[in-house]
Design a protein around this motif. Structure first.
Motif, mmCIF file in Angstrom:
data_model
loop_
_atom_site.group_PDB
_atom_site.id
_atom_site.type_symbol
_atom_site.label_atom_id
_atom_site.label_comp_id
_atom_site.label_asym_id
_atom_site.label_seq_id
_atom_site.Cartn_x
_atom_site.Cartn_y
_atom_site.Cartn_z
ATOM 1 N N THR A 128 64.044 19.268 13.052
ATOM 2 C CA THR A 128 62.604 19.784 13.342
ATOM 3 C C THR A 128 61.969 18.444 13.968
ATOM 4 O O THR A 128 60.699 18.643 14.118
ATOM 5 N N TYR A 129 62.654 17.271 14.238
ATOM 6 C CA TYR A 129 61.894 16.367 14.938
ATOM 7 C C TYR A 129 61.206 16.655 16.148
ATOM 8 O O TYR A 129 61.869 17.167 17.077
ATOM 9 N N PRO A 130 59.919 16.475 16.357
ATOM 10 C CA PRO A 130 58.929 16.750 17.444
ATOM 11 C C PRO A 130 59.307 15.669 18.790
ATOM 12 O O PRO A 130 59.132 14.495 18.616
ATOM 13 N N LEU A 131 59.531 16.312 19.695
ATOM 14 C CA LEU A 131 60.002 15.332 20.941
ATOM 15 C C LEU A 131 58.724 14.835 21.532
ATOM 16 O O LEU A 131 57.638 15.524 21.821
ATOM 17 N N GLN A 132 58.764 13.814 22.370
ATOM 18 C CA GLN A 132 57.726 13.185 23.026
ATOM 19 C C GLN A 132 58.143 12.901 24.527
ATOM 20 O O GLN A 132 59.335 12.763 24.715
ATOM 21 N N ALA A 133 57.437 12.947 25.554
ATOM 22 C CA ALA A 133 57.655 13.082 26.885
ATOM 23 C C ALA A 133 58.174 11.509 27.198
ATOM 24 O O ALA A 133 57.650 10.681 26.454
ATOM 25 N N GLY A 134 59.301 11.564 28.025
ATOM 26 C CA GLY A 134 59.757 10.186 28.326
ATOM 27 C C GLY A 134 61.119 9.810 27.387
ATOM 28 O O GLY A 134 61.824 8.714 27.756
ATOM 29 N N GLN A 135 61.181 10.442 26.234
ATOM 30 C CA GLN A 135 62.182 10.121 25.038
ATOM 31 C C GLN A 135 63.409 10.548 25.851
ATOM 32 O O GLN A 135 63.646 11.261 26.460
ATOM 33 N N THR A 136 64.693 9.711 25.426
ATOM 34 C CA THR A 136 65.953 10.033 26.012
ATOM 35 C C THR A 136 67.073 10.605 24.825
ATOM 36 O O THR A 136 66.848 10.376 23.753
ATOM 37 N N LEU A 137 67.456 11.653 25.148
ATOM 38 C CA LEU A 137 68.244 12.365 24.242
ATOM 39 C C LEU A 137 69.763 12.186 24.681
ATOM 40 O O LEU A 137 70.104 12.329 25.706
ATOM 41 N N THR A 138 70.700 11.985 23.620
ATOM 42 C CA THR A 138 71.867 11.936 23.977
ATOM 43 C C THR A 138 72.747 12.907 22.846
ATOM 44 O O THR A 138 72.469 12.839 21.746
ATOM 45 N N TYR A 139 73.540 13.848 23.374
ATOM 46 C CA TYR A 139 74.554 14.578 22.743
ATOM 47 C C TYR A 139 76.031 13.994 22.813
ATOM 48 O O TYR A 139 76.584 14.070 23.987
ATOM 49 N N TRP A 140 76.519 13.610 21.671
ATOM 50 C CA TRP A 140 77.858 13.158 21.861
ATOM 51 C C TRP A 140 78.851 14.269 21.535
ATOM 52 O O TRP A 140 78.668 14.938 20.559
ATOM 53 N N ARG A 141 79.857 14.861 22.619
ATOM 54 C CA ARG A 141 80.643 15.678 22.319
ATOM 55 C C ARG A 141 81.986 15.120 21.936
ATOM 56 O O ARG A 141 82.653 14.294 22.806
ATOM 57 N N SER A 142 82.593 15.638 20.734
ATOM 58 C CA SER A 142 83.773 14.904 20.469
ATOM 59 C C SER A 142 85.028 15.395 21.162
ATOM 60 O O SER A 142 84.862 16.299 21.995
ATOM 61 N N PRO A 143 86.215 14.836 21.211
ATOM 62 C CA PRO A 143 87.297 14.901 22.136
ATOM 63 C C PRO A 143 87.651 16.258 22.338
ATOM 64 O O PRO A 143 87.887 16.849 21.140
ATOM 65 N N TRP A 144 87.757 16.776 23.375
ATOM 66 C CA TRP A 144 88.680 18.284 23.464
ATOM 67 C C TRP A 144 89.607 18.314 24.624
ATOM 68 O O TRP A 144 89.659 17.354 25.453
ATOM 69 N N VAL A 145 90.556 19.305 24.502
ATOM 70 C CA VAL A 145 91.606 19.461 25.608
ATOM 71 C C VAL A 145 90.882 20.131 26.696
ATOM 72 O O VAL A 145 90.443 21.404 26.597
ATOM 73 N N GLU A 146 90.917 19.866 27.798
ATOM 74 C CA GLU A 146 90.372 20.341 29.146
ATOM 75 C C GLU A 146 91.394 21.105 29.602
ATOM 76 O O GLU A 146 92.706 20.828 29.647
ATOM 77 N N PRO A 147 90.885 22.131 30.282
ATOM 78 C CA PRO A 147 91.733 23.222 30.835
ATOM 79 C C PRO A 147 92.678 22.508 31.788
ATOM 80 O O PRO A 147 92.158 21.626 32.544
ATOM 81 N N GLU A 148 93.938 22.937 32.068
ATOM 82 C CA GLU A 148 94.787 22.346 33.025
ATOM 83 C C GLU A 148 94.581 22.690 34.519
ATOM 84 O O GLU A 148 94.435 24.050 34.642
ATOM 85 N N VAL A 149 94.125 21.772 35.268
ATOM 86 C CA VAL A 149 94.005 22.139 36.966
ATOM 87 C C VAL A 149 94.650 21.164 37.848
ATOM 88 O O VAL A 149 94.971 20.319 37.323
ATOM 89 N N PRO A 150 94.644 21.573 38.875
ATOM 90 C CA PRO A 150 95.390 20.706 39.962
ATOM 91 C C PRO A 150 94.666 19.227 40.230
ATOM 92 O O PRO A 150 93.435 19.356 39.984
ATOM 93 N N LEU A 151 95.172 18.205 40.032
ATOM 94 C CA LEU A 151 94.559 16.937 39.998
ATOM 95 C C LEU A 151 94.852 16.323 41.356
ATOM 96 O O LEU A 151 94.381 14.947 41.402
ATOM 97 N N GLN A 152 95.736 16.789 42.240
ATOM 98 C CA GLN A 152 96.099 15.903 43.403
ATOM 99 C C GLN A 152 94.883 15.804 44.376
ATOM 100 O O GLN A 152 94.144 16.877 44.383
ATOM 101 N N LEU A 153 94.629 14.663 44.914
ATOM 102 C CA LEU A 153 93.453 14.543 45.888
ATOM 103 C C LEU A 153 93.986 14.018 47.236
ATOM 104 O O LEU A 153 93.801 12.763 47.525
ATOM 105 N N PRO A 154 94.769 14.776 48.241
ATOM 106 C CA PRO A 154 95.138 14.007 49.439
ATOM 107 C C PRO A 154 94.325 13.735 50.051
ATOM 108 O O PRO A 154 93.050 14.256 50.364
ATOM 109 N N ILE A 155 94.365 12.500 50.749
ATOM 110 C CA ILE A 155 93.390 11.832 51.631
ATOM 111 C C ILE A 155 93.685 12.240 53.180
ATOM 112 O O ILE A 155 94.817 12.206 53.502
ATOM 113 N N LEU A 156 92.465 12.907 53.720
ATOM 114 C CA LEU A 156 92.783 13.296 55.060
ATOM 115 C C LEU A 156 92.079 12.492 56.167
ATOM 116 O O LEU A 156 92.432 12.492 57.366
#
Length: 317
Positions: free
Chosen positions: A62-90
């Motif tokens: 219920t903490y009231p926010l003030q303009a200019g304050q910085t919010l941080t949300y720490w998301r704990s580790p998770w398994v990311e979906p498998e995707v191609p990770l190759q980055l060929p240089i052209l």
């Protein structure tokens, strides 16, 4: 045998700055109203567990926010979906690189993708470089992506994109169509309300101007191969424009005829299934001002029947 179980990532910290409009909101209201991918109860639990801080300190929901304050949300580790990770240089020089982005790999972090993105993979694969994407390609889009390597490269190529000096040509596939051999679309694109995400880009009479110019490459009873040049860079422009003409990209689960969403319950902009390829990019060399045209190899499904025939005849000779 070594384990093939995917490893969790290192977690991630998401940062927000409280603007004047959000001043007076509670922390809980801020997150539950702004980030709809989680319900209010989930956000309350995260705040109570200390995963969310205001200016570096844990707070009550219920903490009231003030303009200019910085919010941080720490998301704990998770398994990311498998995707191609190759980055060929052209292409590469002292100011910029061009890579061939694979379909399925997001450009920037978002949702369940953080380290499995172009931006983070560049840091991992080329730690000695300072590379940053100069434009966006959709997650399902493959092909040419320009990267700024120097401050000059980032500044000047961004200017060329902004002033429409860069030429952007794509290849894609739609179903059988009655479009003329050359056509154009000027449907405006803007934000419309969308469940869970808050909004989505689609055809809208209140949107920003957009220009696309298409050319038929080949036709079959079931498919049409197209080349599309976009003069503007609105989000999902080619998908929306072709759908607005009555011909959505084959396999597109989001945009239907009219250029608006067809499945608001489950479909998201990052969903794949369609074929869209950033085929050519033209720009001016930063030092010589000479025109440069880069081309990315076509995926097999975009090689038209005519191109296949020519290739076979060449091999015979």
């Amino acid at each position: 045998m070594p384990s093939t179980t995917p490893k969790p990532n290192q977690g991630w910290i998401y940062t927000d700055r409280v603007n004047p409009k959000a001043a007076g909101q509670t922390v809980l209201d801020f997150y539950s109203q702004r980030y709809l991918h989680s319900d209010r109860q989930a956000w309350q639990e995260r705040i109570e567990q200390g995963q969310i801080e205001v200016d570096g300190k844990a707070v009550d929901p219920t903490y009231p926010l003030q303009a200019g304050q910085t919010l941080t949300y720490w998301r704990s580790p998770w398994v990311e979906p498998e995707v191609p990770l190759q980055l060929p240089i052209l292409y590469r020089d002292e100011d910029l690189w061009a890579i061939d982005k694979p379909s399925g790999l997001p450009v920037l972090p978002g949702g369940d993708f953080v380290y499995h993105t172009v931006l983070e993979q560049l840091k991992i694969q080329y730690p000695q470089e300072s590379l940053f994407p100069l434009h966006r390609l959709g997650t399902g889009t493959s092909g040419l992506l320009l990267l700024g390597r120097s401050p000059l490269g980032r500044r000047e190529l961004s200017r060329q994109f902004r002033e429409h000096i860069c030429r952007k040509i794509y290849r894609t596939i739609i179903g059988s169509c009655t479009l003329p051999e050359q056509f154009e679309c000027h449907q405006a694109i803007g934000k419309i309300p969308y469940p869970q995400l808050g909004y989505i880009y689609a055809a809208s009479s209140h949107g920003k101007p957009a220009q696309s110019y298409g050319r038929i490459l080949a036709r079959s009873p079931e498919k049409t191969w197209l080349e599309v040049e976009i003069r503007t860079g609105r989000p999902h422009q080619i998908r929306i424009h072709l759908a607005s003409l009555g011909y959505p990209l084959l396999g597109d689960r989001l945009y239907g005829p009219g250029g608006v969403p067809i499945n608001c319950r489950t479909a998201r902009p990052s969903d794949g299934g369609y074929t869209l390829h950033s085929y050519q990019l033209g720009f001016l060399h930063l030092h010589t001002q000479q025109a440069i045209k880069l081309t990315a190899p076509l995926p097999p499904e975009l090689i038209t029947p005519e191109v296949k025939t020519i290739a076979l005849e060449t091999e015979k000779h």
